[in-house]
Motif scaffolding. Structure first.
Motif: not given
Length: 64
Positions: A1-7
């Protein structure tokens, strides 16, 4: 989920940065967009490629 949050954060920041110039200088922005409309596709693609390469290079430098 971290990738989508950062994106999503990066996308939001891009929108903020993209909105600064039209907000501060709407007449200049309108003139710039009118001039860009007269460019050929090849010129716009080259400008886009250069922008992507510079962005990629800066991202590499920031993260190294």
């Amino acid at each position: 989920m971290s990738f989508w949050h950062e994106l999503l954060v990066a996308f939001c920041l891009m929108l903020v940065i993209e909105g600064i110039i039209p907000f501060l200088y709407p007449n200049r922005w309108r003139d710039l967009v009118a001039k860009l409309a007269t460019f050929e596709d090849r010129q716009l693609r080259l400008a886009g490629l250069i922008s992507m390469l510079v962005g990629t290079g800066l991202l590499y430098l920031v993260n190294s």
